[in-house]
Design an enzyme around this catalytic site. Structure first.
Site, mmCIF file in Angstrom:
data_model
loop_
_atom_site.group_PDB
_atom_site.id
_atom_site.type_symbol
_atom_site.label_atom_id
_atom_site.label_comp_id
_atom_site.label_asym_id
_atom_site.label_seq_id
_atom_site.Cartn_x
_atom_site.Cartn_y
_atom_site.Cartn_z
ATOM 1 N N ASP A 1 23.429 30.593 12.021
ATOM 2 C CA ASP A 1 22.223 31.400 11.986
ATOM 3 C C ASP A 1 22.593 32.793 11.476
ATOM 4 O OD1 ASP A 1 19.555 31.815 12.299
ATOM 5 O OD2 ASP A 1 19.565 31.800 14.496
ATOM 6 N N LYS B 1 13.949 26.802 11.614
ATOM 7 C CA LYS B 1 15.245 26.629 10.948
ATOM 8 C C LYS B 1 16.234 25.880 11.861
ATOM 9 C CE LYS B 1 15.655 31.058 10.074
ATOM 10 N NZ LYS B 1 14.377 31.536 10.645
ATOM 11 N N THR B 2 16.312 26.303 13.110
ATOM 12 C CA THR B 2 17.225 25.633 14.043
ATOM 13 C C THR B 2 16.799 24.182 14.236
ATOM 14 O OG1 THR B 2 17.459 27.749 15.174
ATOM 15 C CG2 THR B 2 18.282 25.810 16.325
ATOM 16 N N ARG C 1 6.731 28.780 16.848
ATOM 17 C CA ARG C 1 7.260 29.243 18.135
ATOM 18 C C ARG C 1 6.204 30.046 18.886
ATOM 19 N NH1 ARG C 1 12.288 32.321 17.451
ATOM 20 N NH2 ARG C 1 13.314 30.333 17.780
ATOM 21 N N THR D 1 16.962 35.168 7.111
ATOM 22 C CA THR D 1 15.547 35.521 7.051
ATOM 23 C C THR D 1 15.097 35.672 5.605
ATOM 24 O OG1 THR D 1 16.351 37.716 7.536
ATOM 25 C CG2 THR D 1 15.270 36.552 9.317
HETATM 26 P P1 ATP Z 1 15.046 31.648 14.854
HETATM 27 O O1 ATP Z 1 15.666 31.860 13.532
HETATM 28 O O2 ATP Z 1 14.267 32.813 15.385
HETATM 29 O O3 ATP Z 1 15.917 31.012 15.887
HETATM 30 P P2 ATP Z 1 13.947 29.179 13.957
HETATM 31 O O4 ATP Z 1 13.370 29.307 12.585
HETATM 32 O O5 ATP Z 1 15.295 28.620 14.092
HETATM 33 O O6 ATP Z 1 13.860 30.585 14.626
HETATM 34 P P3 ATP Z 1 13.136 27.121 15.765
HETATM 35 O O7 ATP Z 1 13.888 27.565 16.952
HETATM 36 O O8 ATP Z 1 13.647 25.989 15.001
HETATM 37 O O9 ATP Z 1 12.891 28.353 14.815
HETATM 38 O O10 ATP Z 1 11.629 26.767 16.141
HETATM 39 C C1 ATP Z 1 10.971 27.358 17.229
HETATM 40 C C2 ATP Z 1 10.131 26.349 17.964
HETATM 41 O O11 ATP Z 1 9.002 26.022 17.166
HETATM 42 C C3 ATP Z 1 10.827 25.025 18.249
HETATM 43 O O12 ATP Z 1 11.124 24.899 19.593
HETATM 44 C C4 ATP Z 1 9.854 23.940 17.885
HETATM 45 O O13 ATP Z 1 9.298 23.388 19.059
HETATM 46 C C5 ATP Z 1 8.746 24.622 17.167
HETATM 47 N N1 ATP Z 1 8.661 24.187 15.772
HETATM 48 C C6 ATP Z 1 9.219 24.812 14.706
HETATM 49 N N2 ATP Z 1 8.902 24.183 13.580
HETATM 50 C C7 ATP Z 1 8.128 23.145 13.914
HETATM 51 C C8 ATP Z 1 7.463 22.128 13.171
HETATM 52 N N3 ATP Z 1 7.527 22.092 11.844
HETATM 53 N N4 ATP Z 1 6.754 21.213 13.841
HETATM 54 C C9 ATP Z 1 6.667 21.267 15.178
HETATM 55 N N5 ATP Z 1 7.251 22.212 15.938
HETATM 56 C C10 ATP Z 1 7.969 23.137 15.323
#
Ligand code: ATP
Length: 334
Positions: A109, A64-65, A217, A158
């Site tokens: 977030d 998401k981030t 992740r 979430t």
């Molecule tokens: P949270 O809500 O727990 O912060 P999030 O959904 O925001 O989690 P991110 O921080 O965006 O998750 O992603 C975690 C890691 O996974 C990132 O550092 C990235 O390297 C990797 N990642 C996520 N999605 C992808 C994708 N579609 N392709 C490649 N790498 C990805």
């Protein structure tokens, strides 16, 4: 051991930063979300206006981030990052909103965990790009209207169902992010290995992908641990057997279940005879909030065929008993 948990540390943050895809093209998997988001952004760019507000729903670590950063990059707009729990007063939100630049992308977030008065202020800000700042208390209080720059809110949650309807309805576009398929995680891992200079063989990538709970992740985190092992014990080459041996040491089982997953399954089987048991009872048994059990552990357990949600409660499938090395009740009678 926090290896497969949602925990983040310094090393983790630095590694994540290095591995984050920077454009929609680099973002792996989630085809539907990518296509839809691509359209939303192209349309906005065509009109020369900030994009509509976007709601991203999905479990931790699904990207998401990363997507928020990509949206800002594609719109060539600055990005501000904050979170629901950090906004405890309407004033906190007013301060953030009024300091945004025209077109800026604001990533919030855990947008479902904002204080109520702030949430109400956000409704108006999203719709009319205006807020009323209340000055003073009691009968003397006055509301001072404040115009805001046009911004794009990206809310992350979430689960979209956790949001009150008035907030949910103000997002022009909602993207649901699912757990990734193992084949997609293999591609994530291949990309990360290339960026980190790790000699990851096809079968090594498959092994790590299968144990990553459908979560990029976690896949990236396991890859770094597997690399450590391979450097010390296997001349740096990550094959399937090397990955399996490494993950064994880090206590990541063949299905990649983490501590919470295992706790939920064990409670379900050992305390409740395999269920059915209600979500809140199960959550109390593992010492977690119901929401955490529901959004963090359950989606993967359901996907893995270990847990089923039924109208009467959660039940453990025969595969869950087998995974814990136990026989389901009645098995000896068959
Ligand atoms: P949270 O809500 O727990 O912060 P999030 O959904 O925001 O989690 P991110 O921080 O965006 O998750 O992603 C975690 C890691 O996974 C990132 O550092 C990235 O390297 C990797 N990642 C996520 N999605 C992808 C994708 N579609 N392709 C490649 N790498 C990805």
């Amino acid at each position: 051991l926090r290896l497969v948990d949602g925990a983040s540390d310094e090393e983790e943050r630095a590694a994540e930063l290095a591995l984050r895809p920077k454009s929609l093209d680099e973002f792996i998997g989630q085809e539907r979300v990518r296509d839809q988001l691509g359209l939303v952004l192209d349309a906005a760019k065509g009109r020369g206006r900030p994009a509509d507000h976007i709601l991203l729903s999905g479990g931790p670590g699904l990207g998401k981030t990363t997507l928020a950063m990509i949206v800002a990059a594609e719109m060539e707009a600055p990005l501000r990052i904050s979170s629901g729990p950090a906004i405890t007063h309407a004033g906190d939100l007013a301060a953030v909103l009024s300091s945004l630049a025209e077109g800026e992308v604001l990533f919030l977030d855990e947008v479902h965990r904002m204080a109520r008065p702030a949430e109400e202020m956000l409704y108006m800000a999203m719709e009319d790009f205006r807020v009323d700042v209340v000055v003073g208390k009691g009968p003397g209080a006055t509301a001072i209207p404040l115009d805001l720059p046009h911004f794009t809110l990206i809310g992350a949650t979430t689960r979209a169902g956790l949001l009150p309807a008035p907030l949910r309805d103000r997002f022009g576009f909602t993207a649901h992010m699912d757990l990734y398929e193992p084949a997609e995680l293999e591609r994530v891992l291949a990309r990360s290995a290339r960026l980190l200079g790790i000699d990851l063989r096809k079968d090594g990538g498959r092994e790590v992908a299968l144990r990553s709970r459908g979560t990029p992740r976690i896949a990236n985190r396991l890859l770094r641990r597997v690399r450590d092992f391979a450097e010390v014990r296997a001349k740096g080459v990550v094959t399937g057997p090397v990955a399996a041996a490494a993950l064994e040491i880090y206590e990541v089982d063949a299905l990649g279940l983490d501590r919470l997953d295992r706790a939920v399954l064990t409670a379900l089987v050992k305390l409740f005879g395999g269920g059915p048991v209600g979500l809140s009872t199960l959550a109390v048994a593992v010492g977690e909030e119901a929401e955490t059990v529901e959004v963090v552990a359950e989606p993967f357990l359901v996907r893995a065929g270990l847990l089923a949600r039924t109208p009467r409660g959660r039940i453990a499938t025969p595969a869950a008993w087998a995974h814990l090395g136990l026989a389901p009740p009645g098995a000896d009678r068959v």
